[in-house]
Design a protein around this motif. Structure first.
Motif, mmCIF file in Angstrom:
data_model
loop_
_atom_site.group_PDB
_atom_site.id
_atom_site.type_symbol
_atom_site.label_atom_id
_atom_site.label_comp_id
_atom_site.label_asym_id
_atom_site.label_seq_id
_atom_site.Cartn_x
_atom_site.Cartn_y
_atom_site.Cartn_z
ATOM 1 N N GLN A 19 -37.633 37.354 51.830
ATOM 2 C CA GLN A 19 -37.950 38.610 51.162
ATOM 3 C C GLN A 19 -39.369 38.991 51.559
ATOM 4 O O GLN A 19 -40.270 38.153 51.577
ATOM 5 N N ALA A 20 -39.579 40.255 51.887
ATOM 6 C CA ALA A 20 -40.892 40.718 52.331
ATOM 7 C C ALA A 20 -41.677 41.399 51.214
ATOM 8 O O ALA A 20 -42.904 41.403 51.241
ATOM 9 N N THR A 21 -40.947 42.000 50.258
ATOM 10 C CA THR A 21 -41.610 42.716 49.163
ATOM 11 C C THR A 21 -40.867 42.457 47.861
ATOM 12 O O THR A 21 -39.714 42.031 47.864
ATOM 13 N N GLY A 22 -41.527 42.779 46.786
ATOM 14 C CA GLY A 22 -40.892 42.665 45.478
ATOM 15 C C GLY A 22 -39.775 43.678 45.293
ATOM 16 O O GLY A 22 -38.925 43.520 44.422
ATOM 17 N N GLY A 23 -39.752 44.722 46.116
ATOM 18 C CA GLY A 23 -38.754 45.765 46.003
ATOM 19 C C GLY A 23 -37.475 45.508 46.761
ATOM 20 O O GLY A 23 -36.519 46.261 46.652
ATOM 21 N N GLY A 24 -37.449 44.477 47.585
ATOM 22 C CA GLY A 24 -36.229 44.154 48.300
ATOM 23 C C GLY A 24 -36.295 44.257 49.817
ATOM 24 O O GLY A 24 -35.314 43.969 50.497
ATOM 25 N N SER A 25 -37.411 44.664 50.374
ATOM 26 C CA SER A 25 -37.549 44.632 51.835
ATOM 27 C C SER A 25 -37.467 43.178 52.274
ATOM 28 O O SER A 25 -37.836 42.274 51.537
ATOM 29 N N GLU A 49 -36.019 50.886 51.161
ATOM 30 C CA GLU A 49 -35.691 52.308 51.093
ATOM 31 C C GLU A 49 -35.521 52.914 52.480
ATOM 32 O O GLU A 49 -35.489 54.130 52.641
ATOM 33 N N GLY A 50 -35.443 52.069 53.474
ATOM 34 C CA GLY A 50 -35.245 52.524 54.843
ATOM 35 C C GLY A 50 -36.401 52.140 55.737
ATOM 36 O O GLY A 50 -37.458 51.747 55.277
ATOM 37 N N GLY A 51 -36.162 52.240 57.005
ATOM 38 C CA GLY A 51 -37.145 51.867 58.008
ATOM 39 C C GLY A 51 -36.924 50.431 58.453
ATOM 40 O O GLY A 51 -36.649 49.564 57.629
ATOM 41 N N GLN A 52 -36.999 50.237 59.743
ATOM 42 C CA GLN A 52 -36.887 48.900 60.318
ATOM 43 C C GLN A 52 -37.815 48.841 61.521
ATOM 44 O O GLN A 52 -37.823 49.756 62.328
ATOM 45 N N HIS A 53 -38.611 47.782 61.567
ATOM 46 C CA HIS A 53 -39.664 47.701 62.572
ATOM 47 C C HIS A 53 -39.883 46.263 63.005
ATOM 48 O O HIS A 53 -39.813 45.345 62.184
ATOM 49 N N VAL A 54 -40.220 46.096 64.281
ATOM 50 C CA VAL A 54 -40.665 44.789 64.757
ATOM 51 C C VAL A 54 -42.092 44.609 64.254
ATOM 52 O O VAL A 54 -42.929 45.506 64.408
ATOM 53 N N VAL A 55 -42.381 43.456 63.625
ATOM 54 C CA VAL A 55 -43.716 43.243 63.061
ATOM 55 C C VAL A 55 -44.455 42.050 63.657
ATOM 56 O O VAL A 55 -45.662 41.938 63.482
ATOM 57 N N ASP A 69 -52.922 38.368 53.350
ATOM 58 C CA ASP A 69 -52.791 38.345 51.890
ATOM 59 C C ASP A 69 -52.537 39.727 51.297
ATOM 60 O O ASP A 69 -53.192 40.151 50.349
ATOM 61 N N ALA A 70 -51.552 40.423 51.889
ATOM 62 C CA ALA A 70 -51.127 41.713 51.367
ATOM 63 C C ALA A 70 -49.631 41.856 51.611
ATOM 64 O O ALA A 70 -49.114 41.385 52.628
ATOM 65 N N GLU A 71 -48.941 42.490 50.676
ATOM 66 C CA GLU A 71 -47.523 42.749 50.845
ATOM 67 C C GLU A 71 -47.351 43.854 51.877
ATOM 68 O O GLU A 71 -48.093 44.833 51.887
ATOM 69 N N ILE A 72 -46.368 43.703 52.738
ATOM 70 C CA ILE A 72 -46.109 44.722 53.747
ATOM 71 C C ILE A 72 -45.546 45.972 53.080
ATOM 72 O O ILE A 72 -44.821 45.897 52.088
ATOM 73 N N SER A 73 -45.909 47.125 53.610
ATOM 74 C CA SER A 73 -45.334 48.404 53.202
ATOM 75 C C SER A 73 -44.450 48.874 54.348
ATOM 76 O O SER A 73 -44.855 48.807 55.512
ATOM 77 N N VAL A 74 -43.258 49.342 54.011
ATOM 78 C CA VAL A 74 -42.294 49.741 55.036
ATOM 79 C C VAL A 74 -41.762 51.125 54.697
ATOM 80 O O VAL A 74 -41.321 51.365 53.576
ATOM 81 N N ASP A 75 -41.819 52.021 55.676
ATOM 82 C CA ASP A 75 -41.148 53.307 55.524
ATOM 83 C C ASP A 75 -40.455 53.625 56.843
ATOM 84 O O ASP A 75 -40.434 52.803 57.751
ATOM 85 N N TRP A 76 -39.893 54.804 56.945
ATOM 86 C CA TRP A 76 -39.124 55.145 58.146
ATOM 87 C C TRP A 76 -39.993 55.180 59.399
ATOM 88 O O TRP A 76 -39.527 54.844 60.487
ATOM 89 N N ASP A 77 -41.259 55.570 59.255
ATOM 90 C CA ASP A 77 -42.114 55.755 60.425
ATOM 91 C C ASP A 77 -42.944 54.544 60.813
ATOM 92 O O ASP A 77 -43.340 54.415 61.967
#
Length: 136
Positions: A19-25, A49-55, A69-77
Motif C-alpha cells: 500500500q502506498a497511501t492511506g487512501g488505497g494507492s 483515484e486514478g493515475g499510474q506512474h513509474v516511480v 519520509d512523505a506519503e506519495i501523492s498520485v493523480d492522473w498527471d
C-alpha cells in the motif's frame, strides 16, 4: 479501480506488493522484461483515484524514496512526494535511515522530484505505451 485492468495480459506483468497511501494507492513491480530478480524490476504506483506512474527503477530506489519520509501523492498527471522543511520526521525515521545504510549502503533520496523525473524520462513513456491498450 481507475487505472487497473483485469486483463491477464496486464495482471501477468504486474506484482502488487505494498500500500502506498492511506487512501488505497498501491505499489507494484512491473515485469517489463523476463529478468528473474524481482528486486530489479521497476516500481509503479497506482493511484486510488486514478493515475499510474513509474516511480523507481527498482526496489532499492523505492527504499531511498521512502526514506524521504512523505506519503506519495498520485493523480492522473503525476506522482510526487512532498514534505515541508519544518514538518518533523515520523517516529523511527532515524532507524529506517540507519537500516537503509546498514543493509544496502544507500542514502535517503534528498530530492525525490529528481529521482521521479529521471525514472520518468527513462521508463515513463515505455510504461504508458505498454499500459494504454489495457486501460480505458
Amino acid at each position: 479501480m481507475a487505472g487497473w485492468s483485469d486483463d491477464p495480459g496486464f495482471t501477468s506483468r504486474l506484482i502488487p506488493f505494498a500500500q502506498a497511501t492511506g487512501g488505497g494507492s498501491f505499489y507494484a513491480l512491473w515485469r517489463l522484461d523476463d529478468r528473474t530478480d524481482a528486486a530489479g524490476l521497476p516500481v509503479v504506483v497506482f493511484g486510488d483515484e486514478g493515475g499510474q506512474h513509474v516511480v523507481a527503477r527498482n526496489l532499492r530506489e523505492l527504499f531511498q524514496l521512502l526514506g524521504f519520509d512523505a506519503e506519495i501523492s498520485v493523480d492522473w498527471d503525476e506522482a510526487y512526494y512532498y514534505r515541508s522543511e519544518d514538518e518533523p520526521h515520523s517516529d523511527r525515521h532515524d532507524e529506517y535511515v540507519d537500516w537503509l545504510d546498514r543493509h544496502f549502503g544507500l542514502p535517503v533520496a534528498k530530492d525525490p522530484a529528481a529521482v521521479l523525473a529521471a525514472v520518468q524520462a527513462e521508463l515513463g513513456q515505455r510504461f504508458a505505451n505498454w499500459a494504454k491498450p489495457f486501460l480505458p
